[in-house]
Enzyme design. Structure first.
Site, mmCIF file in Angstrom:
data_model
loop_
_atom_site.group_PDB
_atom_site.id
_atom_site.type_symbol
_atom_site.label_atom_id
_atom_site.label_comp_id
_atom_site.label_asym_id
_atom_site.label_seq_id
_atom_site.Cartn_x
_atom_site.Cartn_y
_atom_site.Cartn_z
ATOM 1 N N SER A 181 0.803 -1.229 0.000
ATOM 2 C CA SER A 181 0.000 0.000 0.000
ATOM 3 C C SER A 181 0.830 1.270 0.000
ATOM 4 C CB SER A 181 -0.949 -0.005 1.194
ATOM 5 O OG SER A 181 -0.232 -0.204 2.391
ATOM 6 N N HIS A 209 -5.280 -3.484 -2.649
ATOM 7 C CA HIS A 209 -4.919 -2.537 -3.712
ATOM 8 C C HIS A 209 -4.742 -3.225 -5.066
ATOM 9 C CE1 HIS A 209 -4.384 0.631 -0.719
ATOM 10 N NE2 HIS A 209 -3.896 -0.331 0.032
ATOM 11 N N LYS A 240 -11.640 0.541 -1.735
ATOM 12 C CA LYS A 240 -10.641 1.266 -2.526
ATOM 13 C C LYS A 240 -11.083 1.300 -3.990
ATOM 14 C CE LYS A 240 -7.300 0.419 1.052
ATOM 15 N NZ LYS A 240 -8.262 0.201 2.111
#
Ligand SMILES: Cc1ncc(COP(=O)(O)O)c(C=O)c1O
Length: 392
Positions: A181, A209, A240
């Site tokens: 990240s 991610h 996200k």
């Protein structure tokens, strides 16, 4: 009592002295390509809304319809009376999306990592974890009471040494982020899967991610490297790239049943509000249908990376939509971020303990929907300020 507040004040002053004090920024308006902070319009290079879908009309519609039908709160733990049909539909669709037998939604990525790890391993077991794994993984490890070794970041020799040394444990769990990240690098999943099979371990991946971004269907890095079917515990967030909130674990049905029975972060908490689950279902559709978003985000990030690298910045060894611009000391990082803000760009500085000491950085994140010319102007500004501050 007075002494207590004095101690807090002293500790905060210490953080101030080290340029480590944190404060909130207040955003007015949606978290889109441009955001308004303290009355100033800024190009947003700091959000995890990578695909730019947090404000997508279909996600909004999914949320609104769920609220209209079911109301605002789940009102109970999912195991009591907080499990709407909507959850079952979303979990079935998540399992289809991930191409697994089943999936289970948690309230956040943080809760999922804590709950999953603490359910799967305990005393007498061993966790082998990349040293740069996310804080929620580390907290899950501490909660589990299992033995714990860290291997050097993305270093397969270090991982193999840890596996070879691990004798006498009932269960060995390797855990890794798939896209780190704060560094933006990818885990070498094909090699990690081969090692875990060779040494009889199990593997948990965190696609926070990677999900929505990598792989032909946007399933994540495990899809990109064609090893998804060999990973026991495939976790990812919906907060996200998917633009919603919450997280999932996908895998065999027996794993999902086990976690539903064991994960305290799922059992002892109220379910996600219907609005969130409604938006998750829509996000899955959008990620499936709008492949251009994952292509664009990676293309745009690669262009920025190329220009910043050519200008002489240290960007580590990344291949993702996350681009770390390493500055080193905290004060310079804050100053860099402040000057960018003056230039109309939001690039938040990341400092220890989120990143290792002396590696404070700007963490730039690209969105599929950023305009090319805005990104070019931002890159120019970063290079100019980098020279002024003698970072390059
Ligand atoms: C790798 C990783 N895992 C888990 C999380 C936690 O996810 P969430 O923000 O949904 O709690 C994050 C982000 O904060 C993350 O970067």
């Amino acid at each position: 009592m007075q002494a207590f507040y004095q101690e807090l004040t002293r500790d905060l002053a210490e953080l101030q002295d080290k340029n480590l004090f944190r404060r909130l920024k207040t955003i007015s308006g949606p978290p889109a390509e441009w955001v308004e902070i303290w009355g100033k319009r800024l190009l947003n290079l700091s959000s995890n809304n990578y695909l730019g879908i947090a404000g997508h009309p279909l996600l909004k519609k999914g949320a609104i319809e769920a609220v209209e039908r079911l109301g605002c709160g789940a009102t109970a733990s999912r195991l009591i009376v907080g499990n709407f049909d909507l959850y079952a539909q979303a979990e079935k669709e998540l399992a289809d999306f991930k191409n697994t037998e089943a999936a289970l939604i948690f309230n956040s990525g943080y809760a999922a990592n804590m709950g999953i790890i603490a359910s799967l391993v305990t005393r007498g077991d061993l966790i082998i974890s990349d040293e740069l794994n996310h804080a929620s993984i580390i907290d899950g490890i501490l909660l589990s009471k299992a033995d714990y070794v860290r291997y050097q970041h993305r270093d397969l020799n270090s991982l193999e040494t840890a596996l070879a040394k691990a004798k006498g444990y009932k269960r060995k769990l390797i855990v890794t982020d798939t896209v780190f990240s704060m560094d933006g690098g990818l885990a070498s999943l094909a090699e990690i899967v081969a090692l875990k099979e060779q040494y009889g371990a199990i593997l948990m991946i965190d696609e926070a991610h990677g999900g929505g971004i990598f792989g032909g269907h946007g399933r994540g890095v495990a899809e990109l490297y064609d090893v998804a079917g060999r990973v026991e515990v495939n976790m990812g967030t919906l907060s996200k790239a998917f633009g919603c909130a919450g997280a999932y674990v996908a895998g065999k049905k027996v794993l999902i049943d086990y976690l539903l029975n064991k994960a305290r972060n799922l059992i002892y908490t109220t379910g996600l509000p219907p609005a969130v689950v409604g938006s998750i279902r829509a996000a899955l559709q959008v990620v499936r249908a709008e492949k251009w978003r994952r292509e664009q985000v990676l293309l745009k990030a690669a262009r920025i990376r190329e220009r910043l690298q050519a200008a002489g910045f240290n960007l580590l060894d990344g291949q993702s939509q996350i681009i770390p611009v390493i500055i080193g000391d905290n004060e310079n990082t804050l100053e860099f971020s402040r000057r960018l803000m003056e230039a109309g760009i939001l690039a938040v500085g990341i400092r220890p303990p989120t990143v290792p000491a002396n590696s404070a950085r700007l963490r730039l994140t690209v969105m599929a929907t950023h305009k090319e010319q805005d990104l070019e102007r931002a890159t120019d500004a970063i290079i100019k300020i980098g020279r002024e501050l003698r970072v390059i």
